[in-house]
Design an enzyme around this catalytic site. Structure first.
Site, PDB file in Angstrom:
ATOM      1  NE  ARG A 147      -0.355   4.002   3.013  1.00 20.64           N
ATOM      2  CZ  ARG A 147      -1.352   4.460   3.769  1.00 20.64           C
ATOM      3  NH1 ARG A 147      -1.090   4.894   5.020  1.00 20.64           N
ATOM      4  NH2 ARG A 147      -2.587   4.515   3.311  1.00 20.64           N
ATOM      5  CG  HIS A 240       2.329  -2.241  -0.566  1.00 20.80           C
ATOM      6  ND1 HIS A 240       2.242  -1.110   0.232  1.00 20.80           N
ATOM      7  CD2 HIS A 240       1.163  -2.292  -1.257  1.00 20.80           C
ATOM      8  CE1 HIS A 240       1.086  -0.514   0.015  1.00 20.80           C
ATOM      9  NE2 HIS A 240       0.415  -1.215  -0.874  1.00 20.80           N
ATOM     10  NE  ARG A 243      -0.990  -0.417   3.179  1.00 17.62           N
ATOM     11  CZ  ARG A 243      -1.615   0.341   4.074  1.00 17.62           C
ATOM     12  NH1 ARG A 243      -1.256   0.274   5.349  1.00 17.62           N
ATOM     13  NH2 ARG A 243      -2.582   1.165   3.709  1.00 17.62           N
ATOM     14  CE1 TYR A 275      -4.864  -6.040   0.785  1.00 18.20           C
ATOM     15  CE2 TYR A 275      -6.162  -4.106   1.343  1.00 18.20           C
ATOM     16  CZ  TYR A 275      -4.964  -4.676   1.008  1.00 18.20           C
ATOM     17  OH  TYR A 275      -3.844  -3.903   0.898  1.00 18.20           O
TER      18      TYR A 275
END
Length: 294
Positions: A147, A240, A243, A275
């Protein structure tokens, strides 16, 4: 007539805006047209919950998103509450009906080919401290999935070059170890050497500004946005997104969901599962482009 009474109530007693009144009118008119098409003898009084549910299903089948369907259902609910209080109907068939769940937006990510191109030596990276720091930050995000707050909080002591792992402190001060490969190791060593030659640090921070202070969130975001703009036209370009890109790349290359969960520092597997939807969307796109009868 009943719809008109309700709209007057919204305008004059509830002081709703013309746009809101128009939205309610459109929803109610559409529902009335639907149940009249089913059976011309149906009325607001005789409509039951099944008719409302079938109407919602028809809206979803036509491609309306959950938010739009819920807005129309809200108009019908409000109408029935009004009509019941005024004695215009004897029952409210809408009060127990639940609207469709809002779709969770799929996480946006940069494709592997685009990240490869961005990190390539020919993308205009030079030997200046600013350029090396930017490339190292981008690479660290993409190689570890950490993060923004975790990257900012890194100190030199978090790096273990012998075991090739980074200790990060995540949400609720939970610590986890993230492994890294030779490419990131070389980049980190190069960055640290250049940093120590050019900057006097004010503390033990790994990533620092030109005056030696720890980088802040705004600075890192600017670096990420500026560099992702070189390879993608996505509106969202943020740490992000990197990420998300890490997680998607891991799953696309056959990493297990539980392993990705641990690397990301998720407390629940459900959070990581979003995901899998992203990778399945990619799979569908491959199928659509590759299969002759798709």
């Amino acid at each position: 007539m009943m719809i008109k009474q309700f709209l007057n109530y919204l305008s004059h007693e509830r002081n709703k805006s013309p746009q809101t009144v128009k939205s309610y009118e459109e929803g109610l008119t559409a529902f009335q047209a639907y149940f009249k098409a089913l059976d011309n003898h149906l009325s607001w009084e005789s409509v039951d919950a099944d008719v409302i549910r079938c109407w919602m299903e028809s809206l979803m089948e036509k491609g309306n998103i959950a938010t739009s369907v819920n807005q129309r259902l809200s108009a019908v609910r409000s109408f029935y509450r009004f009509a019941l209080k005024r004695g215009l109907v004897q029952r409210d068939p809408a009060h127990l009906i639940k609207g469709p769940k809002k779709e969770k937006p799929l996480p946006m990510f940069v494709r592997e080919s685009e990240m490869d191109r961005l990190l390539d030596d020919e993308m205009g990276w030079d030997g200046s401290f600013d350029s090396v720091r930017a490339r190292t930050i981008i690479m660290t995000f993409y190689a570890t999935g950490m993060r923004l707050s975790e990257l900012i909080g890194l100190n030199d002591a978090a790096l273990d070059f012998v075991e090739k792992q980074i200790k990060v402190t995540g949400k609720r001060n939970k610590q986890r170890l993230i492994p890294f490969g030779q490419e990131l190791e070389r980049q980190l060593r190069f960055y640290i050497t250049l940093r120590d030659e050019n900057v006097s640090r004010t503390d033990d921070a790994l990533f620092v500004g030109n005056r030696g202070q720890r980088v802040n969130a705004s600075m890192v975001r600017d670096i990420v946005v500026a560099n992702l703009s070189k390879v993608t036209t996505m509106k969202k370009r943020s740490p992000h997104v990197l990420r998300h890109s890490f997680a998607t790349a891991m799953l696309n290359n056959e990493a297990g969901l539980e392993s990705v969960k641990k690397l990301l520092g998720h407390s629940s597997l459900e959070t990581t599962q979003i995901y899998t939807h992203t990778t399945f969307e990619q799979l569908k796109e491959v199928y659509k482009n590759a299969h002759p009868r798709a």
